[in-house]
Design an enzyme around this catalytic site. Structure first.
Site, PDB file in Angstrom:
ATOM      1  N   TYR A  64       0.857  -1.194   0.000  1.00 56.67           N
ATOM      2  CA  TYR A  64       0.000   0.000   0.000  1.00 56.67           C
ATOM      3  C   TYR A  64       0.890   1.241   0.000  1.00 56.67           C
ATOM      4  CZ  TYR A  64      -3.702  -3.277   1.403  1.00 56.67           C
ATOM      5  OH  TYR A  64      -4.585  -4.330   1.476  1.00 56.67           O
ATOM      6  N   PRO A 210     -15.498  -5.552   2.184  1.00 60.96           N
ATOM      7  CA  PRO A 210     -16.683  -6.039   2.900  1.00 60.96           C
ATOM      8  C   PRO A 210     -17.911  -5.148   2.760  1.00 60.96           C
ATOM      9  CG  PRO A 210     -15.193  -4.960   4.426  1.00 60.96           C
ATOM     10  CD  PRO A 210     -14.498  -4.978   3.087  1.00 60.96           C
ATOM     11  N   LEU A 211     -17.722  -3.898   2.302  1.00 55.72           N
ATOM     12  CA  LEU A 211     -18.841  -2.952   2.311  1.00 55.72           C
ATOM     13  C   LEU A 211     -19.785  -3.088   1.124  1.00 55.72           C
ATOM     14  CD1 LEU A 211     -17.029   0.230   3.627  1.00 55.72           C
ATOM     15  CD2 LEU A 211     -18.921  -0.930   4.724  1.00 55.72           C
TER      16      LEU A 211
END
Length: 281
Positions: A64, A210-211
């Site tokens: 990241y 997950p959203l």
């Protein structure tokens, strides 16, 4: 299958007691998960707010930024609050924005591990996850430096990401793993068999993305349930995951303090069996 009452904590690897609603730090980077985050002061506030609100599981990765995200976490939170678990990952080259190239060469993995230790300012990584299995390198070779790091006390626990059951079983012959991080949400359930496998074998399952609240076919049902709980569709998507299995650890990410608080409130929503089944159909 669900448990009738949802536990909001999980014992990771037998010794790390964590709250199941954690935080994924990937969004706190530049566009395409590349480069430094645009508003660093805000990013630091989001991380600090997460911990203040009870988050004790944060997910990051060497890739990241690359590197910027881990350094940001240390700048925001070090010295770390007791009980805060930081999970990181290794095994991706990042030639540019939105560009992810698996690299399972042992020397690269060793470099990832040593770099993460430095950037996170820790003597031991709580959970180190192999970001992807590199099809060009036997996974046993990839994991050799991980085995060494575990023996040296530099890594406490090991996890995998985007793997099938056969991959998990192959890796388990090399070293024990405690978690699997695969794409899974209300609308994307292709890893259902892996989730069930982790539940049966006492491994944590960490769904990334997950959203997502699922296909249009579910929209009406979700909206109706959300209205009942005075919740957002994202909160219902998270509540469904919490109820789906007690070994699911959630790492929703956001750059917004208000969205962070909203996501964490999903832990207060206990769906009924009927609501869970409606959304699972």
């Amino acid at each position: 299958m669900t448990n009738e009452t949802t536990s909001l904590t999980y014992n990771l690897g037998g010794d790390l007691q964590i709250n199941r609603l954690g935080y994924g730090a990937m969004q706190l980077t530049g566009n395409g998960v590349f480069g430094e985050v645009a508003d660093r002061d805000n990013a630091i506030k989001v991380l600090q707010s997460a911990v203040e609100q009870g988050v004790n599981f944060i997910d990051t990765a060497d890739a990241y930024g690359p590197h910027y995200n881990e350094s940001l976490i240390a700048d925001a939170l070090h010295p770390y609050k007791q009980g805060l678990v930081i999970a990181t990952k290794g095994g991706f080259n990042r030639p540019g924005p939105n560009n992810w190239v698996p690299n399972g060469k042992p020397e690269f993995i060793e470099e990832n591990i040593e770099g993460s230790l430095k950037r996170l300012k820790v003597d031991a990584i709580d959970l180190w996850q192999l970001h992807r299995i590199d099809p060009k390198v036997p996974v046993e070779e990839t994991l050799a430096p991980v085995v060494d790091a575990v023996k040296a006390g530099k890594i406490k626990h090991v996890g995998l990401s985007e793997v099938g059951i056969a991959d998990i079983e192959r890796v388990q012959k090399v070293l024990p793993i405690v978690s699997v991080q695969n794409l899974y949400n209300l609308g994307e359930r292709k890893w259902e068999d892996v989730l069930d496998y982790t539940t049966q074998n006492d491994l944590a399952f960490i769904p990334w993305y997950p959203l997502a609240s699922g296909p249009h076919t579910l929209a009406e049902k979700i909206e109706k349930i959300a209205a009942k709980y005075e919740a957002t569709t994202a909160q219902i998507a998270l509540a469904w995951l919490l109820k789906r299995a007690d070994n699911i650890l959630l790492i929703p990410g956001t750059k917004s303090i208000s969205h962070l608080a909203e996501n964490l409130k999903a832990a207060e929503i206990e769906l009924t069996e009927e609501e869970f089944e409606q959304l699972s159909a």
